[in-house]
Motif scaffolding. Structure first.
Motif, short mmCIF file in Angstrom:
data_model
loop_
_atom_site.label_atom_id
_atom_site.label_comp_id
_atom_site.label_asym_id
_atom_site.label_seq_id
_atom_site.Cartn_x
_atom_site.Cartn_y
_atom_site.Cartn_z
N MET A 1 -11.48 2.67 -11.65
CA MET A 1 -10.20 3.34 -12.78
C MET A 1 -9.15 4.24 -11.26
O MET A 1 -10.07 4.47 -10.17
CB MET A 1 -11.30 4.58 -12.67
CG MET A 1 -10.41 5.71 -13.43
SD MET A 1 -10.92 6.86 -14.32
CE MET A 1 -9.94 8.05 -15.06
N GLY A 2 -8.19 3.87 -11.64
CA GLY A 2 -7.07 4.36 -11.11
C GLY A 2 -6.70 5.55 -10.22
O GLY A 2 -7.30 6.48 -11.61
N ALA A 3 -6.33 6.28 -9.22
CA ALA A 3 -6.15 6.88 -8.56
C ALA A 3 -4.97 7.70 -9.73
O ALA A 3 -4.54 7.47 -10.18
CB ALA A 3 -5.92 7.21 -7.48
N PRO A 4 -5.81 9.15 -9.77
CA PRO A 4 -4.67 9.66 -11.82
C PRO A 4 -3.48 10.59 -10.61
O PRO A 4 -3.00 10.64 -8.75
CB PRO A 4 -5.20 11.41 -11.19
CG PRO A 4 -6.29 10.81 -10.03
CD PRO A 4 -6.46 10.25 -9.93
N ALA A 5 -2.23 10.54 -10.81
CA ALA A 5 -0.86 10.55 -10.10
C ALA A 5 -0.25 11.76 -9.16
O ALA A 5 -0.25 11.99 -8.59
CB ALA A 5 0.26 10.39 -11.32
#
Length: 537
Positions: A1-5
């Motif tokens: 899962m990518g990092a949140p903005a």
């Protein structure tokens, strides 16, 4: 899962580490660093809960040694950082890439009496690591993490410490930048002309001798393959340091083994007209004497320039990565040359070395032989400061480099068990062995809980002689009446079982071998108590 903005910095740090290849973090949460724990699960990182920060540091060290990737630990302000400083010192002396990230107070000079307060936390950590820095912004935190990771890969791997003020960890900030395309580390390599000159010296030497260290062993199978080719092609003989164990095959007739610390090695080194030391500090714990013993020319190869200007001043100093150096020497060398050392003489010297070892600490070498006979070839060993390990490091030839790890430089008690936990986490499904002494084991015995919690089938060979035997022997040798070397030991088997471990107390060598093999097949750790009586059976 990518990092949140956008997210608190503590969470973004975990996402950043995951994006850069970190999949396991060791540590203990506390009120001052809980923001670091906000993003661990979301980032897809496994967290290993140590029972003490010292254990967390040794676990990170073991993970790094076993995986070749940095070991990462999260700790709290003040006592948490102090507790992990011993492992940081060990990682520094043994060149292990460990990254410690801690919280810190945002104001420590004008306000006194705060929880976990130190007068100079950053400075305290700086005494035992490569560098210790404070990030005052998200951008600084990201930059320092990337700096640490690049330096681990580009130069000599030594621990780093980054501290982040508690309020900053909770601030909502943008995600860390992506890893720049093509970003990588370049290790030093000398020019081809330099290599031709060194290859020429090697070809012309009457009795060339290599000393092969951890800088080459850290390259694993590639380091072993090139080390063996170099010795065979040059006709040279070689010693391995403890950290270089496994670079040469156990049956290599040109190998003096890991007996560099034996006093006679000085005479043997003095017979060589060209000594080439590759990837080794030639430290006190390598030699156990002040002088290497060379009378001829000395070439030193090390990625760390500091090592090239020490008391063993070299005739030629080469700052280079050990693997690249060996590869280039082989590339410019000519045809293979016949052996320039007497094989029978090397074998006789190794027999004398072993006899000395057995005389100093009777019976242990035979137990090492019995254990080695049944140990799986891909087993990785983590040992503590104990007489059993001191003997084993010399007489127990490893089949490959990087398979035996010991707290050689700093020499910290309590290393073996937590380091083995970290090593097992790095190599799931592959055998990991811990060797510890009865006294040092009790420094970190509580980490049995972590090993059980993670379901790690680690055999723990516990050498229980009921005394600080090495210290007792040293006192006797110094004509000091032995004192403060006896301690009341617990029933180690019952103690292990109380943590949920299995336990064995074999009464003979065959039972010891069987207990070891059985322990590798278990679903949890097994403590195997060994006593000196086994050496007389």
């Amino acid at each position: 899962m990518g990092a949140p903005a956008m997210a608190p910095l503590g969470a973004q740090i975990s996402h950043m580490l995951r994006a850069r290849g970190v999949d396991v973090i060791f540590g203990i949460p506390g009120v001052h660093n809980i923001e670091l724990y906000r993003g661990i699960e979301a980032a897809g990182i496994t967290h290993v809960l140590a029972r003490h920060e010292q254990g967390a540091g040794f676990m990170a060290d073991g993970y790094a040694r076993a995986s070749g990737r940095p070991g990462v630990a999260y700790v709290i302000t003040g006592p948490g950082l102090c507790n992990i400083m011993t492992p940081m010192g060990q990682a520094y002396s043994d060149s292990v890439p460990v990254l410690v990230i801690s919280s810190c107070l945002d104001e420590a000079a004008a306000v006194r009496g705060q929880l976990h307060q130190m007068t100079d936390q950053r400075g305290a950590a700086a005494c035992v690591c490569d560098w210790s820095e404070e990030a005052r912004s998200a951008e600084a935190a990201y930059g320092l993490i990337d700096r640490a990771l690049v330096e681990f890969a580009a130069g000599r791997a030594r621990p780093k410490h980054i501290q982040v003020p508690i309020p900053l960890l909770g601030q909502v900030v943008a995600a860390a930048p992506q890893v720049p395309p093509g970003q990588g580390a370049v290790r030093g390599c000398p020019a081809p002309g330099d290599m031709r000159a060194i290859a020429g010296e090697l070809a012309g030497a009457r009795k060339p001798l290599f000393i092969l260290g951890g800088g080459l062993a850290g390259h694993g199978d590639a380091g072993a393959r090139l080390a063996r080719a170099l010795v065979a092609q040059s006709g040279a003989a070689a010693f391995m340091t403890y950290a270089g164990s496994g670079l040469l095959a156990p049956d290599d007739p040109m190998s003096f083994g890991c007996y560099l610390g034996r006093s006679e090695s000085k005479r043997i080194i003095g017979e060589s007209d060209l000594v080439i030391a590759i990837g080794t500090e030639l430290s006190q714990s390598d030699l156990w004497r002040d002088e290497l013993g060379h009378e001829g020319r000395l070439i030193r190869v090390d990625i760390d320039p500091e090592m090239l200007t020490d008391r063993h001043r070299a005739d030629i100093a080469v700052q280079a990565d050990a693997l690249l150096f060996v590869r280039q020497v082989l590339d410019v060398s000519g045809a293979a040359r016949p052996a320039k050392w007497d094989r029978a003489g090397i074998a006789a010297a190794k027999a004398r070395f072993r006899a000395e070892t057995e005389a100093e600490r009777p019976g242990i070498a035979g137990l090492c032989d019995a254990l080695r006979a049944v140990l799986p070839e891909d087993a990785m060993v983590f040992s503590d400061m104990t007489q059993f390990a001191y003997v084993a490091r010399e007489v127990w030839d490893m089949p490959a480099p990087g398979m035996w790890h010991h707290p050689t430089g700093f020499g910290t008690l309590g290393y073996g068990l937590p380091a083995a936990i970290g090593g097992a986490m790095a190599r799931p499904g592959r055998p990991t062995l811990c060797i510890a002494g009865d006294y040092g084991f009790q420094y970190t015995v509580q980490e049995l809980g972590t090993a059980v919690e993670m379901g790690l089938p680690i055999p723990i060979l516990l050498w229980d002689n009921g005394t600080l035997k090495e210290i007792e022997d040293s006192m006797v040798a110094s004509q000091i009446a032995p004192n403060a070397v006896k301690a009341v030991n617990p029933d180690f088997c019952k103690l292990a079982e109380a943590y949920g471990c299995l336990s064995e107390a074999p009464g003979d060598v065959a039972s010891l071998q069987g207990a070891l093999l059985k322990a590798f097949e278990a679903d949890r750790p097994t403590l195997i108590r060994m006593t000196p009586e086994l050496t007389t059976g």
